[in-house]
Design an enzyme around this catalytic site. Structure first.
Site, mmCIF file in Angstrom:
data_model
loop_
_atom_site.group_PDB
_atom_site.id
_atom_site.type_symbol
_atom_site.label_atom_id
_atom_site.label_comp_id
_atom_site.label_asym_id
_atom_site.label_seq_id
_atom_site.Cartn_x
_atom_site.Cartn_y
_atom_site.Cartn_z
ATOM 1 N N TYR A 135 8.864 52.472 18.854
ATOM 2 C CA TYR A 135 8.605 51.368 17.932
ATOM 3 C C TYR A 135 9.914 50.672 17.553
ATOM 4 O O TYR A 135 10.896 51.329 17.189
ATOM 5 C CB TYR A 135 7.929 51.890 16.659
ATOM 6 C CG TYR A 135 7.760 50.810 15.620
ATOM 7 C CD1 TYR A 135 6.630 50.008 15.594
ATOM 8 C CD2 TYR A 135 8.764 50.559 14.684
ATOM 9 C CE1 TYR A 135 6.491 48.996 14.669
ATOM 10 C CE2 TYR A 135 8.643 49.549 13.744
ATOM 11 C CZ TYR A 135 7.513 48.770 13.748
ATOM 12 O OH TYR A 135 7.392 47.759 12.825
ATOM 13 N N LYS A 184 -0.078 39.001 8.900
ATOM 14 C CA LYS A 184 -0.460 39.735 7.694
ATOM 15 C C LYS A 184 -1.035 38.820 6.607
ATOM 16 O O LYS A 184 -1.774 39.268 5.738
ATOM 17 C CB LYS A 184 0.729 40.541 7.154
ATOM 18 C CG LYS A 184 1.347 41.510 8.150
ATOM 19 C CD LYS A 184 0.305 42.360 8.846
ATOM 20 C CE LYS A 184 0.841 43.382 9.830
ATOM 21 N NZ LYS A 184 1.624 42.865 10.948
ATOM 22 N N TYR A 203 6.949 43.206 18.081
ATOM 23 C CA TYR A 203 5.509 43.045 18.309
ATOM 24 C C TYR A 203 5.196 41.976 19.363
ATOM 25 O O TYR A 203 4.764 42.275 20.466
ATOM 26 C CB TYR A 203 4.807 42.664 16.995
ATOM 27 C CG TYR A 203 4.840 43.714 15.928
ATOM 28 C CD1 TYR A 203 3.903 44.742 15.919
ATOM 29 C CD2 TYR A 203 5.791 43.673 14.913
ATOM 30 C CE1 TYR A 203 3.909 45.709 14.924
ATOM 31 C CE2 TYR A 203 5.798 44.638 13.909
ATOM 32 C CZ TYR A 203 4.863 45.641 13.921
ATOM 33 O OH TYR A 203 4.875 46.587 12.943
#
Ligand SMILES: *Cc1c(COP(=O)(O)O)cnc(C)c1O
Length: 339
Positions: A263, A49, A289
């Protein structure tokens, strides 16, 4: 392609290293495995990010914002990197955390990324799973604007055309590193969630005609939906860059076979991938992830879809701070190793 035309706060530690994983390569007996270390971007334990936030935070500054708002899952790495970036720039930061997993584990809810959000001085508020988080952010923003604040809203994952510029830049950086050392890359693999990473990468790769296929390993949405959201964002990113239609639908490939129950819920192969990287390479993945992305990479190699003689680059998107919110999943291993 001239990225310097876009406002940017230079903060990330770039270029991130590109390294060969010799022991993992030997263990799997397939292609040469390389890793692009975007877990080492330098901001509050790093992660993908930060590249996006260099462009997003610059836009916030141009607009005169004094407050940023963003949203993510409880153990959001995006939230943590936004909180750290805001601290560095002296901006107030509020984060809406969506309870996507329903976990009651105290470490999941307060340790790992959540601990760091608060350490960086961000305020947080919780939302139930499945809420319209964009609408929730707008409500909070309105309230703060009524109090006289200048608010800049960062979408979940920092995934809009501005944020994706960070990964256009990463594509240029990676290809340039490969060119400098005569490394022919046959495949790039990365985890894909809110889509900005894959969208930026595919746009950058196509814009310079790199000819390297990119595979996104999904962590949430089914394949078709994931590919559509990556493609839509890539199209908008290419328009922003002034090279519309450089990305075609066929350039966007995602595989959501490694998501499992949902998720943020790791599968056995997620944990195996985390262990292999930790024990063969000394590299930390995460359960949400990069662990799923690496599970996809490993499975493709075992199935011969990536072959001996080829070179595969795994883009490590970070996330290790989340390990401390997920310590319970490693309890079996602790038993075996405590003597
Ligand atoms: C956010 C994130 C991703 C996914 O990137 P997107 O741009 O949201 O698709 C992958 N890995 C980690 C560790 C992340 O925090």
């Amino acid at each position: 392609m001239h990225l310097a035309r876009f406002p940017r706060v230079f903060l990330a530690h770039l270029p991130t290293p590109l390294e060969r994983l010799d022991r993992l390569t030997k263990e799997l007996g397939g292609p040469e495995i390389w890793i692009k270390r975007d877990d080492c971007t330098g901001l509050s334990t790093g992660g993908n990010k930060t590249r996006k936030l260099e462009f997003l935070m610059a836009e916030a500054q141009v607009q005169g914002a004094d407050t940023v708002i963003t949203q993510g899952a409880t153990q959001s790495n995006h939230a943590r990197q936004t909180a750290a970036f805001a601290a560095k720039l002296g901006l107030a930061c509020h984060i809406l955390l969506e309870d996507r997993t329903g976990s009651n584990d105290p470490n999941y809810n307060a340790n790992g990324n959540v601990l760091l959000d608060h350490l960086h001085g961000a305020t947080t508020s919780k939302r139930a799973g499945g809420m319209d988080m964009a609408a929730e952010m707008e409500l909070v923003a309105q309230r703060l604007r009524n109090e006289g604040r200048k608010v800049y809203i960062i979408p979940g994952g920092g995934s809009n055309p501005t944020g994706a510029l960070g990964y256009v830049n990463c594509a240029f950086e990676l290809v340039s590193q490969a060119n400098d050392r005569g490394l022919v890359i046959d495949h790039i693999v990365t985890a894909t969630g809110s889509a900005g990473t894959q969208a930026g990468l595919v746009t950058g790769l196509k814009a310079i005609n790199a000819g390297i296929p990119l595979l996104g390993i999904g962590v949430r949405a089914p394949r078709e939906k994931q590919e559509e959201s990556v493609f839509n964002l890539a199209v908008r990113t290419a328009e922003k860059l002034g090279c519309p239609s450089v990305v075609t639908r066929g350039d966007v490939v995602a595989d959501s076979s490694y998501v499992g129950a949902g998720y943020g819920i790791p599968r056995d192969d997620t944990l195996e991938a985390i262990r292999l990287f930790a024990q063969l390479e000394g590299i930390l993945l995460d359960p949400v992830y990069s662990g799923k992305g690496a599970a996809g990479l490993i499975d493709y190699i075992r199935k011969g879809r990536f072959k001996k003689g080829e070179r595969v680059v795994f883009l490590h998107t970070g996330g290790s701070a989340a390990l401390f919110g997920y310590d319970a999943i490693f309890s079996e291993q602790r038993k075996g190793l405590t003597v």
